[in-house]
Design an enzyme around this catalytic site. Sequence first.
Site, PDB file in Angstrom:
ATOM      1  N   ILE A   1       9.840   1.650  11.467  1.00  0.00           N
ATOM      2  CA  ILE A   1      10.142   3.077  11.350  1.00  0.00           C
ATOM      3  C   ILE A   1       9.089   3.846  10.567  1.00  0.00           C
ATOM      4  O   ILE A   1       9.061   5.072  10.600  1.00  0.00           O
ATOM      5  CB  ILE A   1      11.541   3.300  10.720  1.00  0.00           C
ATOM      6  CG1 ILE A   1      11.659   2.599   9.365  1.00  0.00           C
ATOM      7  CG2 ILE A   1      12.625   2.828  11.661  1.00  0.00           C
ATOM      8  CD1 ILE A   1      13.000   2.801   8.684  1.00  0.00           C
TER       9      ILE A   1
ATOM     10  N   GLY B   1       2.058   2.548   6.597  1.00  0.00           N
ATOM     11  CA  GLY B   1       0.982   3.153   5.838  1.00  0.00           C
ATOM     12  C   GLY B   1      -0.155   2.167   5.667  1.00  0.00           C
ATOM     13  O   GLY B   1      -0.199   1.115   6.315  1.00  0.00           O
TER      14      GLY B   1
ATOM     15  N   LYS C   1      11.119  -3.012   3.444  1.00  0.00           N
ATOM     16  CA  LYS C   1       9.757  -2.592   3.120  1.00  0.00           C
ATOM     17  C   LYS C   1       8.930  -3.843   2.847  1.00  0.00           C
ATOM     18  O   LYS C   1       9.293  -4.662   1.995  1.00  0.00           O
ATOM     19  CB  LYS C   1       9.778  -1.675   1.891  1.00  0.00           C
ATOM     20  CG  LYS C   1       8.435  -1.087   1.504  1.00  0.00           C
ATOM     21  CD  LYS C   1       8.616  -0.116   0.333  1.00  0.00           C
ATOM     22  CE  LYS C   1       7.308   0.513  -0.100  1.00  0.00           C
ATOM     23  NZ  LYS C   1       7.501   1.439  -1.254  1.00  0.00           N
TER      24      LYS C   1
ATOM     25  N   ASP D   1       4.805   9.307 -10.061  1.00  0.00           N
ATOM     26  CA  ASP D   1       4.198   9.752  -8.803  1.00  0.00           C
ATOM     27  C   ASP D   1       5.191  10.587  -8.010  1.00  0.00           C
ATOM     28  O   ASP D   1       5.335  10.431  -6.796  1.00  0.00           O
ATOM     29  CB  ASP D   1       3.721   8.557  -7.981  1.00  0.00           C
ATOM     30  CG  ASP D   1       2.848   8.993  -6.795  1.00  0.00           C
ATOM     31  OD1 ASP D   1       2.203  10.055  -6.892  1.00  0.00           O
ATOM     32  OD2 ASP D   1       2.810   8.273  -5.783  1.00  0.00           O
TER      33      ASP D   1
END
Length: 419
Positions: free
Chosen positions: A21, A24, A44, A139
């Site tokens: 889905i 990167g 992940k 972040d």
Amino acid sequence: MALMPVAGDIVDDVFRVEEEIDSGNFGAVYKVRDLLEHRTLALKVLKPGPHDENELRQRFEREASLIYSLRHPHVVQVYYYGQTQSGLPYMAMEYLQGTDLRSLLAHHGGLSEALARRITIEALAALHAAHATDIVHRDLKPANIFLVNDGDRGHVKVLDFGFAKALDGDTNFEITNAGTLVGTPAYMSPELVHKKNVGPQADIYALGLILAEMLTGEKVVDIANVYDTIVYQGSKKDIKLPRELKHSIFAPIIEKAIAKDLDRRYVSAIEMIDALRALQIEGVGGYTDDVPLTSAPPALGNADPAAHTRPRSDGRPTLIEVEQELADASTHHLMFDHEPTIDLPRDREAPRHHATAQMPAISRSTAEQLPAATRSITATMATALPDPPAEKERPAWVDVLSGILVGGIALAAIIYWLG
């Protein structure tokens, strides 16, 4: 090189991969089916590659352990983390449906004041839970704020604690080296640029800039050159708000959140939440919705890095473990002293002996509990074992002589009985 999962693979004997889905440079996210809990999750996985795998692996595992230690409705939940069969770190998280804030702003521009406030408050509630356990995100950006479509009115989930820092005083947890900046320049606080006094206020600074962006639809710090952006963020000069925000009721809150001087910035997420709650937005008034400000994490937010969770519900051997044992055994050319133990139907029970080689201990009861595929391996192993040696045939003359002798004895007995 280690291989990434593909559709149809089963990771760690539990997660069946349905589709990729997102992907990167350093990782990919898959939609998977949890075969133990019968639910859909997101998996992940860190990609293999020529980059600094050691640092990325530490950061990935650090993220998994930090999020696993948090239990909050506005923080994405991690259920398991470990390694794939090919050695790639993974984390299994709740599967979210919706959109991230970056995509929403790109498609729709600025948001209403009421919606921008609610998103900010819910994100601050997540940060409050993290800060309460001494975890700083470091972040925060629109791409890491996810808007969940739950069929009702939606809610926020804060994602990606990959650069998170635990404020426990242990410098071993500072993964990035001295020459590496942490964060995204457009939302980076001065203390992140200077790598000094980084604490919860760094997240508040980023969220102040995100709030301004939600109201205008445009980045506040939008400098094409990354180096110039970092220099600008690290300077002592305060950021000037866009013209459309200068006279907004949000202006004082945003200016305090993004103050370069730590002494003028909000000290805590709760302080900023209180300020946003009190805002009287036209037609809406103050913020009256309940927002969870408490969490139930462990005593410390830092999970033991060595204590990787495993999605196991019992102690049965996995199919992979059984296959490995069989492969190891076959490569050693098994030599049996006696007929080995095998499971047979009850009416064909064979005597049980001991095999000298180290075979997996699979009894009848264990085999019945194993998955079908594992049981088929057990059956194959049994049928492949050597047959017991056949008995040697006796010479024919032995049988003839035995018959004559038995017949003579029987005839003598009959004569004696009649006489």
